[in-house]
Design an enzyme around this catalytic site. Structure first.
Site, PDB file in Angstrom:
ATOM      1  N   GLN A  99       5.132   2.146  -6.575  1.00 38.65           N
ATOM      2  CA  GLN A  99       5.716   0.938  -5.956  1.00 38.65           C
ATOM      3  C   GLN A  99       5.244   0.857  -4.505  1.00 38.65           C
ATOM      4  OE1 GLN A  99      10.130   0.448  -7.292  1.00 38.65           O
ATOM      5  NE2 GLN A  99       9.653   2.641  -7.444  1.00 38.65           N
ATOM      6  N   VAL A 101       2.759   0.667  -1.238  1.00 39.51           N
ATOM      7  CA  VAL A 101       1.598  -0.183  -0.917  1.00 39.51           C
ATOM      8  C   VAL A 101       0.668   0.522   0.078  1.00 39.51           C
ATOM      9  CG1 VAL A 101       2.839  -2.327  -1.381  1.00 39.51           C
ATOM     10  CG2 VAL A 101       2.934  -1.360   0.923  1.00 39.51           C
ATOM     11  N   HIS A 117       3.225  -3.048  -6.690  1.00 35.61           N
ATOM     12  CA  HIS A 117       3.621  -3.987  -5.623  1.00 35.61           C
ATOM     13  C   HIS A 117       2.461  -4.315  -4.693  1.00 35.61           C
ATOM     14  CE1 HIS A 117       8.081  -2.606  -6.253  1.00 35.61           C
ATOM     15  NE2 HIS A 117       7.601  -3.313  -7.263  1.00 35.61           N
ATOM     16  N   CYS A 125      -6.010 -15.310   0.482  1.00 36.88           N
ATOM     17  CA  CYS A 125      -5.510 -16.620   0.877  1.00 36.88           C
ATOM     18  C   CYS A 125      -4.210 -16.937   0.136  1.00 36.88           C
ATOM     19  CB  CYS A 125      -6.545 -17.711   0.553  1.00 36.88           C
ATOM     20  SG  CYS A 125      -5.913 -19.362   0.885  1.00 36.88           S
ATOM     21  N   CYS A 146      -8.127 -19.219   5.634  1.00 41.43           N
ATOM     22  CA  CYS A 146      -9.099 -19.067   4.547  1.00 41.43           C
ATOM     23  C   CYS A 146     -10.364 -19.878   4.860  1.00 41.43           C
ATOM     24  CB  CYS A 146      -8.465 -19.577   3.249  1.00 41.43           C
ATOM     25  SG  CYS A 146      -9.598 -19.603   1.859  1.00 41.43           S
ATOM     26  N   GLY A 186      11.159   9.817  -5.749  1.00 45.56           N
ATOM     27  CA  GLY A 186      11.293   9.123  -4.468  1.00 45.56           C
ATOM     28  C   GLY A 186      11.539   7.643  -4.583  1.00 45.56           C
ATOM     29  N   THR A 187      12.293   7.246  -5.626  1.00 42.24           N
ATOM     30  CA  THR A 187      12.634   5.829  -5.732  1.00 42.24           C
ATOM     31  C   THR A 187      14.124   5.681  -6.030  1.00 42.24           C
ATOM     32  OG1 THR A 187      12.247   3.732  -6.911  1.00 42.24           O
ATOM     33  CG2 THR A 187      11.900   5.757  -8.180  1.00 42.24           C
TER      34      THR A 187
END
Ligand code: APR
Length: 243
Positions: A99, A101, A117, A125, A146, A186-187
């Site tokens: 999960q 990033v 995620h 864009c 963009c 760890g969640t």
């Protein structure tokens, strides 16, 4: 720390899943979301990690992501990331469904990483979804636009209320429903559909292990709960199985 059953079974397991959350990166100096000192106790998720928040105030959202990127620039994988990557070297089929990033699993040499995620390091864009590869420089006073449709550029993370990348969630569900051992590490297991994966694994007959200093929504479903920090527990698991 880990049961004899798990230490005996893991080296023979055909398929192992590590589902990771922010707790796995905590020992790399990256704040979690729902711990007492977590991000959602300091910032509003709706203002900073949602489409509405971005549409209402793209500058504020960009300031926040650039701040998080700064912290990430100095962050390194910790012993927990390396231990999972090591276990992948010895076993035939180990997927890491994260999960997070922060791409610290990849930085630790992990393969087969499914990012539910998205990731905070790349941009696209907001309007046409075209990848945006230029440097983000907020000091210019201009928000990045963009080059094809002049839409606003956004980080490649999944925001609240957004669908998860289809391929990622399909892969995650596919490998979770047919695995021997599923580690939830760890969640807080509060965000779906990620939080459903351990239950899917359990339904498919997997042995469910939770590594988390606190109890969570899935603790009662787990076959084994290790109330330890992942940076401590995972290297010990590696030692226990003699890898
Ligand atoms: N080792 C293991 N677990 C830890 C550690 C550690 N060193 N430190 C904290 N934890 C645990 C906490 O006890 C908590 O249960 O990690 C969990 C972190 O929970 P959250 O902060 O809710 O993070 P996470 O579960 O990853 O959040 C899921 O919510 O906001 C969204 O998109 C965001 O991906 C995130 C999702």
């Amino acid at each position: 720390m880990f049961s004899e059953y798990l230490v005996d079974f893991l080296p023979r397991a055909k398929r192992v899943i590590f589902l990771t959350g922010a707790g796995v990166s905590a020992e790399s100096g990256i704040s979690t979301f729902r711990d007492p000192d977590g991000l959602w106790n300091k910032f509003s998720p709706l203002e900073l990690a949602s489409i509405e928040g971005f549409v209402n105030n793209p500058e504020r959202v960009w300031q926040w992501y650039q701040h998080r990127r700064q912290i990430l620039n100095n962050a390194k994988p910790n012993a927990g990331h390396y231990a999972m990557a090591k276990i992948q070297e010895f076993l035939p089929d180990v997927h890491i469904i994260t999960q997070n990033v922060d791409r610290l699993h990849q930085a630790a040499g992990a393969k087969n990483v499914v990012e539910l995620h998205g990731n905070i390091l790349t941009n696209r864009c907001f309007k046409c979804a075209k990848a945006y590869t230029k440097e983000i420089d907020l000091d210019s006073g201009e928000l990045p636009k963009c080059e094809s449709c002049s839409g606003n550029i956004r980080p490649d993370v999944v925001w609240f209320g957004e669908m998860l990348p289809e391929k990622a969630i399909e892969k995650a569900q596919e490998v979770s429903e047919m695995c021997d051992i599923f580690f939830s590490i760890g969640t807080s297991s509060e965000v779906f559909p990620a939080a459903n994966l351990p239950l899917l694994a359990k339904k498919g007959g997997a042995y469910l292990v939770e590594i988390n200093p606190s109890t969570t929504q899935i603790s009662k479903e787990a076959d084994e709960c290790v109330r330890e920090l992942s940076g401590n527990a995972l290297p010990n698991l590696l030692k226990d199985i003699g890898f």
